[in-house]
Motif scaffolding. Structure first.
Motif, PDB file in Angstrom:
ATOM      1  N   UNK A  53       0.846  -1.199   0.000  1.00  0.00           N
ATOM      2  CA  UNK A  53       0.000   0.000   0.000  1.00  0.00           C
ATOM      3  C   UNK A  53       0.875   1.239   0.000  1.00  0.00           C
ATOM      4  N   UNK A  54       0.653   2.135  -0.945  1.00  0.00           N
ATOM      5  CA  UNK A  54       1.409   3.387  -1.003  1.00  0.00           C
ATOM      6  C   UNK A  54       0.888   4.351   0.049  1.00  0.00           C
ATOM      7  N   UNK A  55       1.814   4.942   0.806  1.00  0.00           N
ATOM      8  CA  UNK A  55       1.440   5.939   1.813  1.00  0.00           C
ATOM      9  C   UNK A  55       1.161   7.269   1.120  1.00  0.00           C
ATOM     10  N   UNK A  56       0.508   8.179   1.808  1.00  0.00           N
ATOM     11  CA  UNK A  56       0.210   9.490   1.241  1.00  0.00           C
ATOM     12  C   UNK A  56       1.511  10.239   0.949  1.00  0.00           C
ATOM     13  N   UNK A  57       1.542  10.901  -0.186  1.00  0.00           N
ATOM     14  CA  UNK A  57       2.735  11.647  -0.576  1.00  0.00           C
ATOM     15  C   UNK A  57       2.916  12.879   0.309  1.00  0.00           C
ATOM     16  N   UNK A  58       4.161  13.228   0.533  1.00  0.00           N
ATOM     17  CA  UNK A  58       4.469  14.438   1.282  1.00  0.00           C
ATOM     18  C   UNK A  58       4.356  15.650   0.366  1.00  0.00           C
ATOM     19  N   UNK A  59       4.617  16.826   0.898  1.00  0.00           N
ATOM     20  CA  UNK A  59       4.485  18.056   0.110  1.00  0.00           C
ATOM     21  C   UNK A  59       5.386  18.060  -1.115  1.00  0.00           C
ATOM     22  N   UNK A  60       6.541  17.391  -1.016  1.00  0.00           N
ATOM     23  CA  UNK A  60       7.464  17.379  -2.156  1.00  0.00           C
ATOM     24  C   UNK A  60       7.190  16.223  -3.120  1.00  0.00           C
ATOM     25  N   UNK A  61       6.099  15.476  -2.876  1.00  0.00           N
ATOM     26  CA  UNK A  61       5.718  14.395  -3.780  1.00  0.00           C
ATOM     27  C   UNK A  61       6.323  13.043  -3.433  1.00  0.00           C
ATOM     28  N   UNK A  62       7.231  12.993  -2.459  1.00  0.00           N
ATOM     29  CA  UNK A  62       7.840  11.723  -2.066  1.00  0.00           C
ATOM     30  C   UNK A  62       6.832  10.868  -1.303  1.00  0.00           C
ATOM     31  N   UNK A  63       6.951   9.586  -1.423  1.00  0.00           N
ATOM     32  CA  UNK A  63       6.054   8.680  -0.702  1.00  0.00           C
ATOM     33  C   UNK A  63       6.752   7.349  -0.455  1.00  0.00           C
ATOM     34  N   UNK A  64       6.238   6.614   0.505  1.00  0.00           N
ATOM     35  CA  UNK A  64       6.727   5.278   0.801  1.00  0.00           C
ATOM     36  C   UNK A  64       5.659   4.261   0.441  1.00  0.00           C
ATOM     37  N   UNK A  65       6.088   3.027   0.213  1.00  0.00           N
ATOM     38  CA  UNK A  65       5.160   1.939  -0.064  1.00  0.00           C
ATOM     39  C   UNK A  65       5.346   0.886   1.022  1.00  0.00           C
ATOM     40  N   UNK A  66       4.328   0.711   1.856  1.00  0.00           N
ATOM     41  CA  UNK A  66       4.384  -0.327   2.877  1.00  0.00           C
ATOM     42  C   UNK A  66       4.064  -1.670   2.222  1.00  0.00           C
ATOM     43  N   UNK A  67       4.787  -2.700   2.613  1.00  0.00           N
ATOM     44  CA  UNK A  67       4.607  -3.988   1.938  1.00  0.00           C
ATOM     45  C   UNK A  67       4.995  -5.135   2.849  1.00  0.00           C
ATOM     46  N   UNK A  68       4.473  -6.318   2.528  1.00  0.00           N
ATOM     47  CA  UNK A  68       4.864  -7.527   3.237  1.00  0.00           C
ATOM     48  C   UNK A  68       6.368  -7.739   3.066  1.00  0.00           C
ATOM     49  N   UNK A  69       6.991  -8.294   4.095  1.00  0.00           N
ATOM     50  CA  UNK A  69       8.453  -8.395   4.080  1.00  0.00           C
ATOM     51  C   UNK A  69       8.967  -9.825   3.988  1.00  0.00           C
ATOM     52  N   UNK A  70       8.095 -10.793   3.673  1.00  0.00           N
ATOM     53  CA  UNK A  70       8.536 -12.177   3.586  1.00  0.00           C
ATOM     54  C   UNK A  70       9.327 -12.465   2.324  1.00  0.00           C
ATOM     55  N   UNK A  71      10.230 -13.432   2.415  1.00  0.00           N
ATOM     56  CA  UNK A  71      10.990 -13.925   1.263  1.00  0.00           C
ATOM     57  C   UNK A  71      10.452 -15.309   0.930  1.00  0.00           C
ATOM     58  N   UNK A  72       9.963 -15.488  -0.283  1.00  0.00           N
ATOM     59  CA  UNK A  72       9.362 -16.745  -0.713  1.00  0.00           C
ATOM     60  C   UNK A  72      10.430 -17.613  -1.365  1.00  0.00           C
ATOM     61  N   UNK A  73      10.562 -18.842  -0.872  1.00  0.00           N
ATOM     62  CA  UNK A  73      11.630 -19.733  -1.335  1.00  0.00           C
ATOM     63  C   UNK A  73      11.013 -20.860  -2.163  1.00  0.00           C
ATOM     64  N   UNK A  74      11.494 -20.996  -3.406  1.00  0.00           N
ATOM     65  CA  UNK A  74      11.007 -22.017  -4.334  1.00  0.00           C
ATOM     66  C   UNK A  74      12.127 -23.009  -4.625  1.00  0.00           C
ATOM     67  N   UNK A  75      11.768 -24.282  -4.769  1.00  0.00           N
ATOM     68  CA  UNK A  75      12.782 -25.282  -5.079  1.00  0.00           C
ATOM     69  C   UNK A  75      13.107 -25.279  -6.569  1.00  0.00           C
TER      70      UNK A  75
END
Length: 222
Positions: free
Chosen positions: A172-194
Motif C-alpha cells: 500500500x502506497x502511503x500518502x505523498x508528502x508536500x514534495x511528492x515523495x512517498x513510501x510503499x508499505x509492503x509484506x516483508x517475507x521472502x518466498x523460497x522455491x525449489x
C-alpha cells in the motif's frame, strides 16, 4: 539526536508491515502462529515426512512460481528465466528506506556463504512501485548488491497486482508528502522455491541468516 517524528514514522512503518504480513499469511487460511507451529519440524509436503525446516513451510499452500514481468532493457520475461534454480522471491522497491536494502543484504550474505553452490540460486526482486521503478532502475539497484545472482523485475501495475495476489503479498502506497515523495508499505517475507518451481518456504523478517542458509542448502541437495 533522532527527531521524535522520525521515531514515530519508523514505528508506524513497523506496525503496518506487521499488519500486512498478518494479512498475507492469513490469506493462506492459516494464521502466522498456527502456520509456524505446524510447519517447523513436521513433514515437508513431498511425502518424505522428515520435516526439520528452520523457516516457515508453505508446501501445498502456495502455487508454483509463475510470472510475466519486465526485465533488463524492458524485455518481457517469465519463470523460465530462473528454471532449475532455487529462487528467493522478494517484493519491495528501490526507494525503500530500510527493510528492502536490509533484506537484500541478508540474502546476498547467505549466498556468499554458499560458495560455488550460489550459482544454483537466484534472488528475484520484484517492485511494488512500478510507477518509479523502471526495469533499468531495478537492474541498477540489484547490481549494487549482487549482479551475478540477483535479478530486478518491474512490470505494469496489473502484472504486479496479479503476482502479489498470487503469493498473498500485501502492499500500500502511503500518502505523498508536500514534495511528492512517498513510501510503499509492503509484506516483508521472502518466498523460497525449489528447483522445480514449487513454493516451499517463507523467510520472515526476524529469521536469522543461518536459518535461511541451512534451508537453502537442503533444497540445493534435492
Amino acid at each position: 539526536m533522532v527527531h521524535p517524528s522520525a521515531v514515530v514514522r519508523s514505528k508506524r512503518r513497523a506496525c503496518l508491515r506487521a499488519a500486512l504480513a498478518a494479512a498475507a499469511l492469513g490469506g493462506l487460511g492459516l494464521g502466522i502462529a498456527s502456520l509456524s507451529a505446524c510447519s517447523r519440524g513436521h513433514g515437508d509436503g513431498d511425502g518424505d515426512g522428515d520435516g526439520g525446516w528452520h523457516l516457515t513451510d508453505v508446501s501445498g499452500h502456495l502455487p508454483d512460481l509463475a510470472f510475466t514481468l519486465s526485465g533488463r532493457q524492458g524485455g518481457e520475461v517469465d519463470q523460465r528465466l530462473v528454471a532449475g534454480k532455487v529462487v528467493l522471491l522478494y517484493f519491495g522497491y528501490t526507494h525503500c528506506p530500510d527493510v528492502c536494502p536490509t533484506t537484500l543484504g541478508k540474502l546476498v550474505s547467505v549466498l556468499g556463504r554458499l560458495g560455488d553452490a550460489a550459482d544454483d540460486v537466484r534472488i528475484v526482486f520484484v517492485t511494488v512501485d512500478p510507477a518509479r521503478d523502471t526495469p533499468a532502475a531495478m537492474t541498477r539497484y540489484v547490481a549494487a548488491f549482487d549482479p551475478a545472482h540477483a535479478i530486478g523485475l518491474s512490470g505494469t501495475p496489473a502484472q504486479i497486482r496479479w503476482l502479489a495476489k498470487r503469493y498473498r503479498v500485501a502492499y500500500e502506497a502511503a500518502h505523498a508528502s508536500d514534495d511528492g515523495a512517498y513510501e510503499v508499505m509492503h509484506s516483508a517475507g521472502v518466498y523460497v522455491f525449489d528447483r522445480a518451481g514449487r513454493a516451499r518456504l517463507v523467510a520472515m523478517e526476524g529469521d536469522k541468516d543461518a536459518a535461511i542458509l541451512a534451508d537453502v542448502q537442503r533444497l540445493l541437495k534435492r
